[in-house]
Design an enzyme around this catalytic site. Structure first.
Site, PDB file in Angstrom:
ATOM      1  N   HIS A 191       0.850  -1.201   0.000  1.00 58.20           N
ATOM      2  CA  HIS A 191       0.000   0.000   0.000  1.00 58.20           C
ATOM      3  C   HIS A 191       0.886   1.252   0.000  1.00 58.20           C
ATOM      4  O   HIS A 191       1.835   1.331   0.801  1.00 58.20           O
ATOM      5  CB  HIS A 191      -0.903  -0.004   1.238  1.00 58.20           C
ATOM      6  N   GLY A 217     -10.435  -5.801   7.173  1.00 57.77           N
ATOM      7  CA  GLY A 217     -10.623  -4.372   6.954  1.00 57.77           C
ATOM      8  C   GLY A 217      -9.932  -3.895   5.681  1.00 57.77           C
ATOM      9  O   GLY A 217      -9.329  -4.687   4.941  1.00 57.77           O
TER      10      GLY A 217
HETATM   11  C1  GRF Z   1       1.155   0.525  -6.142  1.00 55.76           C
HETATM   12  O1  GRF Z   1       1.638   1.744  -5.638  1.00 55.76           O
HETATM   13  C2  GRF Z   1       0.215  -0.134  -5.165  1.00 55.76           C
HETATM   14  O2  GRF Z   1       0.601  -0.008  -3.848  1.00 55.76           O
HETATM   15  C3  GRF Z   1      -1.030   0.672  -5.430  1.00 55.76           C
HETATM   16  O3  GRF Z   1      -1.081   0.774  -6.833  1.00 55.76           O
HETATM   17  C4  GRF Z   1       0.239   0.745  -7.336  1.00 55.76           C
HETATM   18  C5  GRF Z   1       0.327  -0.375  -8.342  1.00 55.76           C
HETATM   19  O4  GRF Z   1       1.437  -0.228  -9.159  1.00 55.76           O
HETATM   20  N1  GRF Z   1      -2.187   0.096  -4.818  1.00 55.76           N
HETATM   21  P1  GRF Z   1       1.872  -1.374 -10.198  1.00 55.76           P
HETATM   22  O5  GRF Z   1       0.607  -1.856 -10.904  1.00 55.76           O
HETATM   23  O6  GRF Z   1       2.552  -2.454  -9.429  1.00 55.76           O
HETATM   24  O7  GRF Z   1       2.804  -0.671 -11.154  1.00 55.76           O
END
Ligand code: GRF
Length: 191
Positions: free
Chosen positions: A108, A142
């Site tokens: 995240h 969650g």
């Molecule tokens: C990442 O920053 C992830 O944490 C977020 O979306 C982005 C996805 O990037 N939820 P990718 O598809 O791996 O380039």
């Protein structure tokens, strides 16, 4: 060797980092398959590595539970040791989480518990944060609330656009994800 199924929704740069890492024979991880909730661009990375892919779109189902049950059966077909959500932008129902917990992790783009949800980078900028980062955590029922496995800080620069900041976060995120999955494989992190 830790066997992994990765789920994505987008460009898959985190997935690519994991795939690239597995090219090193000393990296103790095998990616069995990559799944997505849409025909995501990032699936191409798996295809280039000859790794099976599957797409399970919510729009093909009557409700979220049916969608999630089909997604889960696609994953379980490969019998992975770990599921990695790498930019997978769907919330999984409690029954799904319960049946795989604690062996599912998520990455995240914020320092949780700050800025959970789908707009973490935007939310950090709107809040005027001077630093943000990345959190890798076990998925619980969650939204971005599960136990943290690792975090890394990324400064917010005055001239940053949201895209600039997210790209700088993702550069850190990819390295951290590769390291955390290795640490799980080597029992340096216990789930
Ligand atoms: C990442 O920053 C992830 O944490 C977020 O979306 C982005 C996805 O990037 N939820 P990718 O598809 O791996 O380039």
């Amino acid at each position: 060797m830790l066997s992994v199924v990765v789920l994505i929704s987008g460009g898959g740069s985190n997935l690519k980092a994991l795939l690239d890492a597995t090219q090193n024979p000393l990296y103790p991880v095998r990616i069995l398959a990559v799944g997505a909730d849409n025909p995501a661009d990032g699936l191409e990375h798996a295809e280039l590595y000859g790794i099976p892919t599957f797409v399970v779109s919510p729009s093909s189902f009557n409700n979220r539970e049916e969608w999630a049950a089909t997604l889960l059966s696609n994953i379980k077909h490969f019998e992975p040791d770990l599921i990695v959500l790498a930019g997978f932008m769907r919330i999984l129902p409690p029954s799904f989480v319960a049946s795989v917990s604690p062996r599912m992790i998520n990455t995240h783009p914020s320092l949780l518990p700050l800025y959970p949800g789908a707009h973490a980078v935007h939310d950090a900028m709107v809040a005027g944060a001077t630093e943000t980062g990345v959190t890798i955590h076990i998925v619980d029922e969650g939204v971005d609330t599960g136990p943290h496995l690792a975090q890394a800080v990324v400064p917010v620069l005055p001239e940053d656009s949201e895209t600039d900041l997210h790209e700088r976060i993702k550069a850190v995120e990819r390295q951290l994800l590769v390291k955390v999955v290795q640490d799980i494989a080597e029992n340096k992190i216990t789930l």
